[in-house]
Write a protein that holds these residues in place. Structure first.
Motif, PDB file in Angstrom:
ATOM      1  N   LEU A  21      -2.777   9.097 -31.542  1.00 40.68           N
ATOM      2  CA  LEU A  21      -4.145   8.576 -31.416  1.00 40.68           C
ATOM      3  C   LEU A  21      -4.256   7.586 -30.261  1.00 40.68           C
ATOM      4  CD1 LEU A  21      -5.242   8.074 -35.138  1.00 40.68           C
ATOM      5  CD2 LEU A  21      -5.740   9.982 -33.597  1.00 40.68           C
ATOM      6  N   ALA A  22      -3.247   6.737 -30.081  1.00 41.16           N
ATOM      7  CA  ALA A  22      -3.287   5.778 -28.974  1.00 41.16           C
ATOM      8  C   ALA A  22      -3.278   6.498 -27.631  1.00 41.16           C
ATOM      9  CB  ALA A  22      -2.104   4.814 -29.072  1.00 41.16           C
ATOM     10  N   ALA A  23      -2.396   7.502 -27.505  1.00 40.40           N
ATOM     11  CA  ALA A  23      -2.337   8.259 -26.252  1.00 40.40           C
ATOM     12  C   ALA A  23      -3.636   9.007 -26.001  1.00 40.40           C
ATOM     13  CB  ALA A  23      -1.159   9.241 -26.296  1.00 40.40           C
ATOM     14  N   ASP A  24      -4.214   9.575 -27.055  1.00 38.50           N
ATOM     15  CA  ASP A  24      -5.447  10.335 -26.894  1.00 38.50           C
ATOM     16  C   ASP A  24      -6.621   9.424 -26.554  1.00 38.50           C
ATOM     17  OD1 ASP A  24      -6.679  13.043 -27.147  1.00 38.50           O
ATOM     18  OD2 ASP A  24      -7.882  12.031 -28.666  1.00 38.50           O
ATOM     19  N   LEU A  25      -6.651   8.244 -27.146  1.00 27.58           N
ATOM     20  CA  LEU A  25      -7.742   7.302 -26.881  1.00 27.58           C
ATOM     21  C   LEU A  25      -7.784   6.907 -25.407  1.00 27.58           C
ATOM     22  CD1 LEU A  25      -9.978   5.323 -27.769  1.00 27.58           C
ATOM     23  CD2 LEU A  25      -8.178   3.667 -28.280  1.00 27.58           C
ATOM     24  N   ILE A  26      -6.650   6.471 -24.880  1.00 31.33           N
ATOM     25  CA  ILE A  26      -6.678   6.016 -23.487  1.00 31.33           C
ATOM     26  C   ILE A  26      -6.752   7.198 -22.521  1.00 31.33           C
ATOM     27  CG2 ILE A  26      -5.564   3.840 -24.048  1.00 31.33           C
ATOM     28  CD1 ILE A  26      -2.971   4.919 -22.947  1.00 31.33           C
ATOM     29  N   SER A  27      -6.251   8.373 -22.949  1.00 29.86           N
ATOM     30  CA  SER A  27      -6.455   9.570 -22.120  1.00 29.86           C
ATOM     31  C   SER A  27      -7.932   9.903 -22.020  1.00 29.86           C
ATOM     32  CB  SER A  27      -5.703  10.761 -22.711  1.00 29.86           C
ATOM     33  OG  SER A  27      -4.315  10.591 -22.618  1.00 29.86           O
ATOM     34  N   GLY A  28      -8.663   9.693 -23.120  1.00 31.11           N
ATOM     35  CA  GLY A  28     -10.105   9.916 -23.087  1.00 31.11           C
ATOM     36  C   GLY A  28     -10.816   8.993 -22.122  1.00 31.11           C
ATOM     37  N   ILE A  29     -10.355   7.744 -22.041  1.00 28.81           N
ATOM     38  CA  ILE A  29     -10.943   6.807 -21.074  1.00 28.81           C
ATOM     39  C   ILE A  29     -10.693   7.297 -19.655  1.00 28.81           C
ATOM     40  CG2 ILE A  29     -10.851   4.455 -20.170  1.00 28.81           C
ATOM     41  CD1 ILE A  29     -10.105   3.506 -22.983  1.00 28.81           C
ATOM     42  N   ALA A  38      -7.399   5.551 -13.729  1.00 27.19           N
ATOM     43  CA  ALA A  38      -6.803   6.795 -14.223  1.00 27.19           C
ATOM     44  C   ALA A  38      -5.299   6.810 -13.997  1.00 27.19           C
ATOM     45  CB  ALA A  38      -7.455   7.992 -13.534  1.00 27.19           C
ATOM     46  N   CYS A  39      -4.868   6.296 -12.875  1.00 25.92           N
ATOM     47  CA  CYS A  39      -3.440   6.244 -12.558  1.00 25.92           C
ATOM     48  C   CYS A  39      -2.695   5.337 -13.541  1.00 25.92           C
ATOM     49  CB  CYS A  39      -3.256   5.756 -11.129  1.00 25.92           C
ATOM     50  SG  CYS A  39      -1.543   5.707 -10.568  1.00 25.92           S
ATOM     51  N   ALA A  40      -3.215   4.140 -13.768  1.00 33.66           N
ATOM     52  CA  ALA A  40      -2.561   3.191 -14.671  1.00 33.66           C
ATOM     53  C   ALA A  40      -2.528   3.717 -16.105  1.00 33.66           C
ATOM     54  CB  ALA A  40      -3.292   1.844 -14.617  1.00 33.66           C
ATOM     55  N   ILE A  41      -3.617   4.334 -16.534  1.00 40.36           N
ATOM     56  CA  ILE A  41      -3.686   4.858 -17.897  1.00 40.36           C
ATOM     57  C   ILE A  41      -2.663   5.976 -18.094  1.00 40.36           C
ATOM     58  CG2 ILE A  41      -5.133   6.202 -19.479  1.00 40.36           C
ATOM     59  CD1 ILE A  41      -7.512   4.499 -18.470  1.00 40.36           C
ATOM     60  N   SER A  42      -2.490   6.822 -17.098  1.00 43.79           N
ATOM     61  CA  SER A  42      -1.531   7.926 -17.212  1.00 43.79           C
ATOM     62  C   SER A  42      -0.113   7.406 -17.417  1.00 43.79           C
ATOM     63  CB  SER A  42      -1.603   8.811 -15.963  1.00 43.79           C
ATOM     64  OG  SER A  42      -2.850   9.461 -15.865  1.00 43.79           O
ATOM     65  N   ILE A  43       0.238   6.336 -16.730  1.00 40.99           N
ATOM     66  CA  ILE A  43       1.561   5.736 -16.914  1.00 40.99           C
ATOM     67  C   ILE A  43       1.702   5.205 -18.336  1.00 40.99           C
ATOM     68  CG2 ILE A  43       3.077   3.862 -16.177  1.00 40.99           C
ATOM     69  CD1 ILE A  43       1.860   4.169 -13.360  1.00 40.99           C
ATOM     70  N   ALA A  44       0.633   4.593 -18.853  1.00 44.97           N
ATOM     71  CA  ALA A  44       0.672   4.076 -20.217  1.00 44.97           C
ATOM     72  C   ALA A  44       0.820   5.206 -21.240  1.00 44.97           C
ATOM     73  CB  ALA A  44      -0.593   3.272 -20.502  1.00 44.97           C
ATOM     74  N   VAL A  45       0.127   6.329 -21.014  1.00 48.46           N
ATOM     75  CA  VAL A  45       0.238   7.481 -21.915  1.00 48.46           C
ATOM     76  C   VAL A  45       1.678   7.984 -21.970  1.00 48.46           C
ATOM     77  CG1 VAL A  45      -0.407   9.916 -22.210  1.00 48.46           C
ATOM     78  CG2 VAL A  45      -2.162   8.216 -21.688  1.00 48.46           C
ATOM     79  N   ALA A  46       2.317   8.084 -20.820  1.00 47.65           N
ATOM     80  CA  ALA A  46       3.714   8.539 -20.777  1.00 47.65           C
ATOM     81  C   ALA A  46       4.611   7.604 -21.582  1.00 47.65           C
ATOM     82  CB  ALA A  46       4.194   8.620 -19.333  1.00 47.65           C
ATOM     83  N   GLY A  47       4.387   6.303 -21.460  1.00 46.38           N
ATOM     84  CA  GLY A  47       5.196   5.344 -22.210  1.00 46.38           C
ATOM     85  C   GLY A  47       5.016   5.479 -23.714  1.00 46.38           C
ATOM     86  N   ILE A  48       3.776   5.701 -24.154  1.00 48.57           N
ATOM     87  CA  ILE A  48       3.505   5.845 -25.587  1.00 48.57           C
ATOM     88  C   ILE A  48       4.175   7.103 -26.141  1.00 48.57           C
ATOM     89  CG2 ILE A  48       1.681   6.296 -27.274  1.00 48.57           C
ATOM     90  CD1 ILE A  48      -0.154   4.526 -25.515  1.00 48.57           C
ATOM     91  N   LEU A  49       4.027   8.216 -25.428  1.00 50.77           N
ATOM     92  CA  LEU A  49       4.533   9.493 -25.931  1.00 50.77           C
ATOM     93  C   LEU A  49       6.049   9.590 -25.880  1.00 50.77           C
ATOM     94  CD1 LEU A  49       1.924  11.956 -24.404  1.00 50.77           C
ATOM     95  CD2 LEU A  49       2.133  11.269 -26.787  1.00 50.77           C
ATOM     96  N   TRP A  50       6.675   8.819 -25.019  1.00 49.71           N
ATOM     97  CA  TRP A  50       8.128   8.914 -24.874  1.00 49.71           C
ATOM     98  C   TRP A  50       8.841   8.579 -26.184  1.00 49.71           C
ATOM     99  CZ3 TRP A  50      10.341  11.250 -20.949  1.00 49.71           C
ATOM    100  CH2 TRP A  50      11.730  11.183 -20.825  1.00 49.71           C
TER     101      TRP A  50
END
Length: 473
Positions: free
Chosen positions: A237-245, A415-427
C-alpha cells in the motif's frame, strides 16, 4: 492434496485470459482521460481554473476513501449463484455509462458542483467495476507466477485501451472540428460507452469463477488487527500510494509539458502512443524477469529504471518530436511493470491474511490497493496544479522561459525521488515465491479438511481424508 494443488495450478487458456482481461480496456480508456485530458479540459476550455479543478479532483478521489473499503467488503460478503464477483461487474455497467456521458459530454456551461456531483457517481461505478474485476483475477488461480500472467494480461488490455483511445484525438484533429478539445474528449467517452457493455458481456459469459471456500467468522477486533499488523500489506500500500502520486503528477501535467514547454503541438498524442506501445511490448519481458528475480524485486528494479529514465526529459530540445518520442519510448519500457506486479503481489498478500485470520478478504484488499492509488493521483493533481499556479504558469498562454523550466522541474524531479522511495519499500517485502507456496499449501489443506468435515456431517461417517490422518493446522 497434491492432486488438488496440481489442478489449481494448471495454466489458464489464452481465450480465458483474453475474455477476462477485456473489460480492462474500457476501464483504462476512461481512466486515462480522467488523469490527462479532463483536468485541462475543465480548467481551460470550460473555464473553471487550475486550482478549482485540482481541488475538485482531489476531493472526488478522497470520496473513494469511504466507498472503496465498503464496496470491497460488500463484494467479498455477498455471493450469488453466479459467483462472488461477476454480478457486481454487471451492476457497475449502467452507473458507468450514465456518468461517463455526463462528464465526457458536458453542457457548454458547467459549474464546479456539476463536475463534483458526476465525478462522485462515476467513481462509485468505477470502484465497483475495478475492485470486482481485480479480485476476480486474483481468485482465478492460486499459483504464484500464473497470477502475474493473469494480471499481465489485464495490464495488456489496459494499455491497449489507452492506445486505442489515444488514437481518437489524432483522428478528431484531422477532421478539423470547431472545438477540438470538446470533440476529442467526447470521442473518448463514446469509446467507453460502446466498448464497456460488450467487454463485460464476454467476460461474465465465458469466464467461470473458481470456487473459493466461505470465510470463517473472525471477531472485528482481530480482523482489524491483522490488517494493521500486516507488514506485507503495509509495503504494497505504501509503494502504491506514492507511485500514484508520481503517476498522477506526470499524467496530469503531460499536456502542459508537451504542448507548452516542449511545443510539440499535434505530436503530443503521438508521445503517449509511443509510451504505451512500448509498455505493452515489454510486458512479456517483465513477466520473464519476474520469474527469475521474483515479483517484488522486479518491481523494485523497475522503479529504479524509472528514476534513471524520467530525467532524460530535461534533455529534449524544444520542438524536437523525434527526440521526445525516443525518450518517452524508453520511459515506457517498464511503465506496466509496477501496476500489474502490484496487483499480482496483492493476491499473495490476501492469501497470507487468509492463513492468519481464516477470512477471505480479497475484495477488501484490492479496494485498499485502488484507494491508495486514487489518493495518490488526487494529491498529485491538487499539488501539481497548485504548484503550477504558484510558479505563474498559464495553460496555452504566454509563459516565460523561467516558468517553463520550472514546469519541467515539477514534472521530473518529484517522480524521480518517489521512484527511488518505491524501490526501497519493495526491496524489503517479505513474501517471496517459497513463502507464497507455503501459504497455498496451508489453505489447500484447510479446504480438504473442511470438505471432509462437511462429508462426515452429512453421512455420519468419517471421510477418507479424516481417517487418513490429515494433520490439523
Amino acid at each position: 492434496m497434491t492432486t488438488a494443488t496440481q489442478q489449481g495450478r494448471q495454466p489458464l487458456s489464452r481465450w480465458t485470459l483474453f475474455a477476462f482481461a477485456l473489460p480492462a480496456a474500457p476501464i483504462s480508456a476512461m481512466g486515462l482521460p480522467l488523469a490527462v485530458h479532463l483536468p485541462p479540459f475543465y480548467a481551460g476550455s470550460l473555464g473553471l481554473g487550475l486550482t478549482v479543478v485540482g481541488t475538485i479532483f482531489m476531493f472526488a478521489r478522497f470520496w473513494d476513501v469511504f466507498t472503496d473499503p465498503v464496496l470491497g467488503i460488500v463484494s467479498d460478503k455477498y455471493e450469488t449463484r453466479f459467483g462472488r464477483r461477476r454480478h457486481w461487474i454487471v451492476i457497475s455497467v449502467p452507473i458507468m455509462l450514465v456518468s461517463v456521458y455526463m462528464i465526457f459530454m458536458p453542457p457548454v456551461a458547467v459549474t464546479g458542483f456539476y463536475l463534483v456531483a458526476w465525478l462522485f457517481v462515476l467513481y462509485v461505478g468505477w470502484t465497483l467495476l475495478t475492485i470486482s474485476h481485480m479480485s476476480w483475477g486474483a481468485e482465478l488461480t492460486p499459483d504464484y507466477h500464473e497470477r502475474s500472467r493473469v494480471q499481465g494480461a489485464r495490464e495488456i488490455a489496459l494499455i491497449l485501451g489507452m492506445v486505442f483511445v489515444l488514437t481518437l484525438p489524432i483522428l478528431i484533429e484531422m477532421t478539423g472540428p470547431e472545438d477540438v478539445a470538446a470533440a476529442r474528449v467526447a470521442s473518448m467517452g463514446w469509446f467507453v460507452i460502446i466498448l464497456l457493455p460488450i467487454a463485460v458481456f464476454l467476460a461474465v459469459r465465458f469466464v467461470p469463477e473458481r470456487k473459493t471456500p466461505p470465510p470463517s467468522h473472525v471477531p472485528m477486533k482481530e480482523a482489524v488487527a491483522a490488517l494493521v499488523q500486516s507488514k506485507p500489506l503495509q509495503n504494497v500500500l505504501a509503494a502504491d500510494l506514492i507511485s500514484g502520486i508520481s503517476g498522477g503528477l506526470v499524467a496530469s501535467m503531460f499536456l502542459f509539458l508537451a504542448e507548452d514547454a516542449l511545443q510539440l503541438g499535434k505530436y503530443s498524442s503521438l508521445m503517449l502512443l509511443g509510451y504505451f506501445i512500448s509498455g505493452v511490448s515489454f510486458i512479456p519481458v517483465m513477466l520473464w524477469i519476474s520469474r527469475k528475480l521474483g515479483k517484488h524485486r522486479t518491481a523494485a528494479y523497475s522503479a529504479l529504471f524509472n528514476a534513471a529514465s524520467v530525467p532524460l526529459i530535461l534533455l529534449v530540445p524544444v520542438g524536437n518530436a523525434p527526440a521526445a518520442l525516443a525518450v518517452w519510448i524508453l520511459c515506457g519500457v517498464n511503465m506496466a511493470a509496477g501496476p500489474f506486479l502490484f496487483r499480482s503481489i496483492m493476491a499473495d498478500v490476501a492469501d497470507h491474511d487468509t492463513v492468519r485470520t481464516g477470512q477471505q478478504r480479497t475484495g477488501l484488499f484490492y479496494s485498499m490497493l485502488t484507494m491508495t492509488n486514487k489518493i495518490g493521483v488526487a494529491v498529485a493533481i491538487f499539488g501539481g496544479y497548485t504548484m503550477l499556479d504558484m510558479i505563474g504558469f498559464t495553460p496555452r498562454g504566454e509563459n516565460t522561459p523561467e516558468v517553463l523550466n520550472a514546469l519541467r522541474a515539477v514534472y521530473v524531479w518529484p517522480a524521480c525521488a518517489i521512484s527511488i522511495a518505491v524501490a526501497g519499500i519493495l526491496w524489503f517485502y517479505p513474501i517471496d515465491e517459497k513463502k507464497q507456496r507455503e501459504n497455498r499449501e496451508v489453505l489447500e489443506k484447510r479446504g480438504i479438511e473442511a470438505a471432509a468435515t462437511a462429508i462426515a456431517a452429512r453421512t455420519g461417517h468419517p471421510s477418507d481424508a479424516q481417517s487418513s490422518g490429515v494433520p490439523a493446522d
